[in-house]
Design an enzyme around this catalytic site. Structure first.
Site, PDB file in Angstrom:
ATOM      1  CG  HIS A  62      -1.946   1.442   1.432  1.00 24.50           C
ATOM      2  ND1 HIS A  62      -3.360   1.318   1.151  1.00 24.50           N
ATOM      3  CD2 HIS A  62      -1.643   2.768   1.554  1.00 24.50           C
ATOM      4  CE1 HIS A  62      -3.564   2.069   1.011  1.00 24.50           C
ATOM      5  NE2 HIS A  62      -3.521   3.384   1.606  1.00 24.50           N
ATOM      6  CG  HIS A 114     -10.730   3.703   1.849  1.00 24.91           C
ATOM      7  ND1 HIS A 114     -11.413   3.883   3.379  1.00 24.91           N
ATOM      8  CD2 HIS A 114      -9.297   3.985   2.616  1.00 24.91           C
ATOM      9  CE1 HIS A 114     -10.600   4.195   3.936  1.00 24.91           C
ATOM     10  NE2 HIS A 114      -9.285   4.012   3.320  1.00 24.91           N
TER      11      HIS A 114
END
Lengths: 777, 275
Positions: free
Chosen positions: A72, A118
């Site tokens: 990430h 998300h």
């Protein structure tokens, strides 16, 4: 904990971990026990570093590396390919690349744009996950010194009527997830006062176990107030502004860098999803912008994935310096947080400011007026080292180069070309094309999304001059792009659109990627905007599996091919891997946020038909490209040729169409996408509450193929009566066909010896009632 | 008074989010608006930031989600005003200056007891802006018919039955009276000429959802106090100030002005004539 862990004699919990003399298995075990999600190679790198340092790492240090080296945060599996196909697209309009990309808007102003995912948090806690997604993307734009002016949100769910008994263990029903996500976006976005102007909702059972929630933001700033996400020098102080730090959101990024298994659903739920607070964010934005506007900030960056542990190092290293932080100065939500928890917490609504020592008081005064906490917590040092102290004890000291520059891989991949192509199954020719059109209009991916669109405030800031719903009052239909007038002093417009093409990417990742750029360009041009810059969000499966990575690489290649031909820069973006469960990955989902420029918003064009008697033209070439089409999906077709993109023709069409629009002779324009020509025609009729008579020559194609194919680079134009000659001359050399005119109150189509007539009301009923029926019942 | 001398206070707290565009329309009309944080009126702040309500002629509570609207829309802001600024607000209104609440601002004025204020400013709210019948946020164009028979001087430039397009954007906008007392209150409101705007459809007829976006009693969109100088409405006239903000402007239309412009012009005219 095992014997490799040693509790230090500190008045607070601090552990050191003996990694120096342990086996590979023990290294992996430590990675797992501490929730670091690092692999053996990475753990060995850490082992090497601390062997050289001659000491055991602290838990704070290992946790920091788990954050900094997560997929990430450091894009370790994707960077190689992004560099190969996307980073190289040069454009003089790109001013800066940071947490958001900054491009030129006009002589004095710049735009900041970014889209990101998300997905994992939204799958676990849809309301909070989606809300904090909005919060995060706002901060990415804000930290460039830009004022957020628009939000977008492309969403992907399983079908809303999915059978409950088929749900995998631990997975929540698509309807629950859909309602939660929409409510989360609504309640956060509306409260924070930034209009949600574009997006999409796509339903496919490939998203039952993993939903895809992407959120994008565009902001505007004066060019001379653009900030870097970096410190400027050793005179800088780190000021932490905004919300307090708590236990929420710990391990968010490591969570996002794993596949979701059924135990994880519950296990992670408590900690990994952050809690959003829009009413902290709203004044935080005001205060940050006020400070930026007064030229008081040297740099700014948001606290997102990895929290403090990432932001401090990244800002320091980007400026060429190091940092020293006093962790006990961080305002907390609750007592008794361990230092590592404070350091990696992803609590929301926090920004890090780099402020020159002599301006600190002035900055703090601004935050006080807005009732927003702001606390100096550290300073910049010359050495490129990160040092963290807690109650007088040093709890972290690492070289920034080692700490912040994560690993990078070119993992093995299999290209789709090496995979087996599915056989095409062509559905039999339907009897009644009219019925097919009505069925398509009421199919979830085409039906009206008004129920959702109107729950988002798309007009706050009073600058939305072309709305997401376009047409006659009370009868509006979907538009292709939204246009904002971001400056009160200028007629220049900012067009915003999104595109997402999993339906093509799953069959042909390269064309899927290429189609996403084609579609977003079509959308922008439809309102009269010249495409300016893109941001991409690439949602794929586990990159450690060669076929998933191959898909990713090909989709990126497709995006890069079209974007580079059009010289469209992609100055920001996001990659979301590990969107898969043990059962399967999500459909490969490339999502693109597009921005465009309208020189004068008074020339904008919408998709609704305007005047009886106008001519209707089809621009573009229709081919038997049915792969991934809504028509095949509905009629039981399989496989098939996926729509290809001829980027040179797209470029010529964009230029031609914009020229034709300048003449003022094009009254409405709509791009052809889901459902092809027939659906686009129906939508233009519904929005304008006007009928059309159309005669089509399908040539060598079967009539249904011609009506419902989803070939790229196509638009429908309404041309003022008498303007035919000029428009035809302007578009000379491009495939342009006059297909009919605006007349009456029915859509009447004649094609290949058959004909159909649909009344406006009949179409509107099919189109507008479908989603409410699924959602409300 | 000259237009440029009309000082407009656009009041805000955390969560207020329509202050910029509201300020812009006053500026565009040549008045002197200022965005003022409540802290600047009630708290010890550096002298250059300190403001006093009495220096202004128009007070606007703009739209937004003040303090998140977490208890009930407008309730937290109203409570804060009651404890810190109530006397100044009473004085301001009693001098006949214009007080305008748009959307969240309307909710605040109702919570404060300034609206409808039948029989004077009330201790407890006399009405409520309840959750929309749809149970969710509604962002959509709405059409308002001006119904005032002359009481509201600040809006005197509107003709009776004139329609104005002004977008609605709220979750709690259903104007309601206490249960069982609706008829009496409504009659009182109407008799006193306190109804300003009612929702209508494109034909100008009173209509249900979506034209009445929230299910308001009697299609009420906006009201004023018994004196006519305190004005509250749910829809946003600042969002239709320009023609190009109308949702259907690309279909053609006349001139650059939107329907909402008259709302603000009228208020400024009132102040210029009276102060």
């Amino acid at each position: 904990m095992g014997e490799i862990y040693r509790r230090e004699e500190t008045p607070f919990p601090l552990y050191t971990i003996d990694l120096l003399e342990v086996s590979d298995d023990e290294l992996l075990e430590a990675s797992r026990e501490l929730g670091l999600a690092l692999n053996l190679e990475e753990m060995k790198r850490i082992q090497d570093y601390f062997r050289r340092a001659g000491r055991w790492p602290t838990d704070v240090e290992l946790q920091s590396l788990g954050q900094a080296w997560s997929e990430h945060c450091c894009y370790k599996s994707s960077k190689y390919f992004l560099r190969e196909f996307i980073f190289g697209i040069e454009s003089p309009q790109v001013l800066l690349k940071g947490d958001a990309g900054v491009v030129e808007f006009d002589e004095d102003h710049a735009l900041a744009l970014r889209i990101e995912s998300h997905n994992h948090p939204s799958a676990v806690e849809p309301y909070g996950g989606a809300a904090t997604g909005i919060g995060g993307i706002l901060r990415d734009v804000l930290c460039m010194g830009a004022k957020p002016v628009a939000l977008v949100d492309p969403l992907h769910f399983g079908r809303l009527d999915y059978a409950h008994e088929k749900l995998p263990k631990g997975v929540k029903h698509p309807l629950y997830l859909f309602q939660g996500v929409v409510a989360g976006i609504r309640d956060y976005g509306n409260r924070v006062g930034v209009p949600t102007v574009a997006g999409s909702i796509y339903f496919d059972d490939g998203y039952v176990s993993n939903i895809i929630v992407n959120v994008g933001c565009v902001g505007i700033a004066r060019k001379d107030r653009i900030l870097r996400n970096a410190v400027q020098g050793p005179h800088d102080v780190f000021i932490l502004a905004g919300g307090r730090t708590g236990r929420d959101g710990i391990h968010g990024v490591t969570f996002a860098s794993l596949e979701l298994t059924d135990e994880m659903w519950e296990e992670w739920r408590a900690g990994a999803v952050q809690l959003g607070d829009p009413i902290m964010k709203e004044p935080l934005m005001h205060a940050c912008l006020e400070a930026a506007d007064r030229g008081l900030l040297d740099g700014m960056k948001d606290l997102g994935g990895g929290g403090l542990s990432c932001v401090v190092g990244e800002m320091a290293l980007a400026g060429g310096y190091g940092a020293e932080v006093q962790l006990d100065r961080v305002p907390l939500k609750e007592e008794e947080l361990s230092p590592w928890e404070i350091w990696v917490s992803e609590s929301q609504e926090r920004m890090m400011l780099a402020v020159s020592q002599d301006r600190v008081d002035e900055v703090l005064e601004i935050f006080e007026l807005f009732d927003v906490p702001a606390t100096p917590i550290g300073r910049v040092i010359e050495e490129r080292v990160s040092r963290v102290f807690y109650r007088g004890h040093r709890v972290l000291e690492m070289d920034l180069e080692f700490y912040t520059r994560g690993p990078e891989y070119c993992r093995p991949f299999i290209s789709y070309r090496d995979m087996e192509e599915p056989k095409e199954v062509v559905p039999s020719k339907p009897e009644d094309y009219g019925k097919v059109i009505l069925d398509l209009l009421s199919s979830p991916n085409i039906a009206s999304k008004e129920l959702v669109i109107r729950q988002y405030d798309h007009e706050v800031r009073a600058s939305t001059v072309v709305k997401p719903m376009q047409g006659i009052l009370g009868k509006e239909c979907h538009g292709d792009a939204t246009v904002l007038k971001p400056l009160t002093t200028s007629w220049r417009g900012l067009a915003i659109a999104t595109a997402s093409t999993p339906q093509y990417a799953r069959l042909h990742p390269f064309r899927g990627g290429a189609s996403a750029v084609d579609e977003v360009c079509r959308n922008l041009v439809s309102v009269g905007a010249r495409p300016l810059a893109l941001s991409d969000c690439l949602n794929f499966g586990n990159p450690e599996k060669p076929d998933r990575l191959g898909c990713f690489r090909d989709a990126v290649r497709g995006l890069g091919y079209v974007a580079s031909t059009l010289e469209l820069p992609i100055p920001s973006g996001n990659v979301s891997f590990y969107n898969e469960t043990p059962a399967s990955p999500v459909p490969p989902t490339p999502v693109v946020l597009g921005t465009g420029i309208v020189p004068d918003i008074r020339r904008c064009i919408t998709s609704d038909l305007k005047a009886e008697g106008s001519n209707i033209y089809l621009l573009g070439r229709t081919k038997a490209e049915m792969g991934g089409s809504e028509y095949y999906g509905m009629m039981g077709g399989e496989g098939g040729e996926v729509p290809d993109v001829d980027a040179a023709r797209l470029k010529a069409s964009v230029e031609g169409l914009l020229r034709a629009m300048e003449s003022g002779l094009v009254r409405s324009c709509h791009d052809l996408s889901h459902g092809g020509l027939a659906v686009a025609l129906a939508e233009m009729c519904m929005g304008g509450d006007m009928g059309a008579e159309v005669r089509l020559d399908s040539g060598s194609l079967r009539p249904d193929i011609f009506l419902f194919a989803e070939s790229n680079t196509r638009w429908l134009l309404e041309v003022v009566r008498g303007g035919e000659g000029r428009v035809e001359r302007t578009l000379q050399g491009l495939p342009l066909t006059r297909i009919g005119e605006v007349v009456g109150s029915d859509l009447a189509v004649r094609i290949g010896g058959s004909s159909l007539v649909l009344a406006l009301e009949e179409m509107r009923e099919a189109w507008s009632s479908a989603l409410p029926r699924l959602v409300i019942g | 008074m000259k237009k440029g001398d009309v000082k407009v206070c656009i009041l805000l707290i955390e969560g207020t989010n329509c202050e910029e565009e509201t300020s812009h329309v006053f500026e565009e009309l040549g008045a002197s608006p200022e965005r003022v944080h409540l802290n600047q009126l009630v708290r010890d702040v550096p002298p250059e930031l300190k403001r006093s309500l009495e220096d202004y002629h128009v007070l606007v509570f703009p739209g937004g989600f003040s303090s998140g609207d977490y208890v009930r829309a407008g309730a937290i802001w109203a409570a804060r005003l009651k404890s810190r600024l109530l006397q100044d607000l009473r004085t301001f209104a009693s001098e006949g200056k214009a007080v305008v609440g748009i959307c969240n601002g309307f909710q605040v004025l109702v919570e404060l007891g300034f609206l409808p204020g039948i029989g004077g400013i009330s201790e407890v709210p006399q009405a409520a802006l309840a959750t929309n019948d749809s149970a969710h946020y509604e962002c959509r164009p709405t059409l308002l018919k001006f119904e005032n028979r002359g009481l509201s001087q600040p809006l005197s430039r509107f003709h009776k039955d004139q329609t104005m397009l002004a977008p609605s954007a709220h979750t709690e906008g259903k104007f309601t009276f206490p249960q069982g007392d609706e008829r009496r209150m409504l009659t009182a409101l109407d008799r006193a000429d306190q109804i300003l705007f009612r929702y209508v459809d494109v034909e100008g007829e009173y209509a249900g959802y979506p034209w009445n976006p929230n299910g308001s009693i009697h299609n009420i969109a906006g009201i004023c106090n018994p004196r006519g100088n305190v004005i509250g409405l749910m829809p946003h006239p600042e969002r239709s100030f320009y023609r190009y903000l109308h949702p259907d402007w690309t279909r053609g239309g006349d001139g650059p002005d939107g329907d909402g412009r008259l709302f603000f012009e009228s208020i400024l005219d009132y102040v210029m004539e009276n102060f």
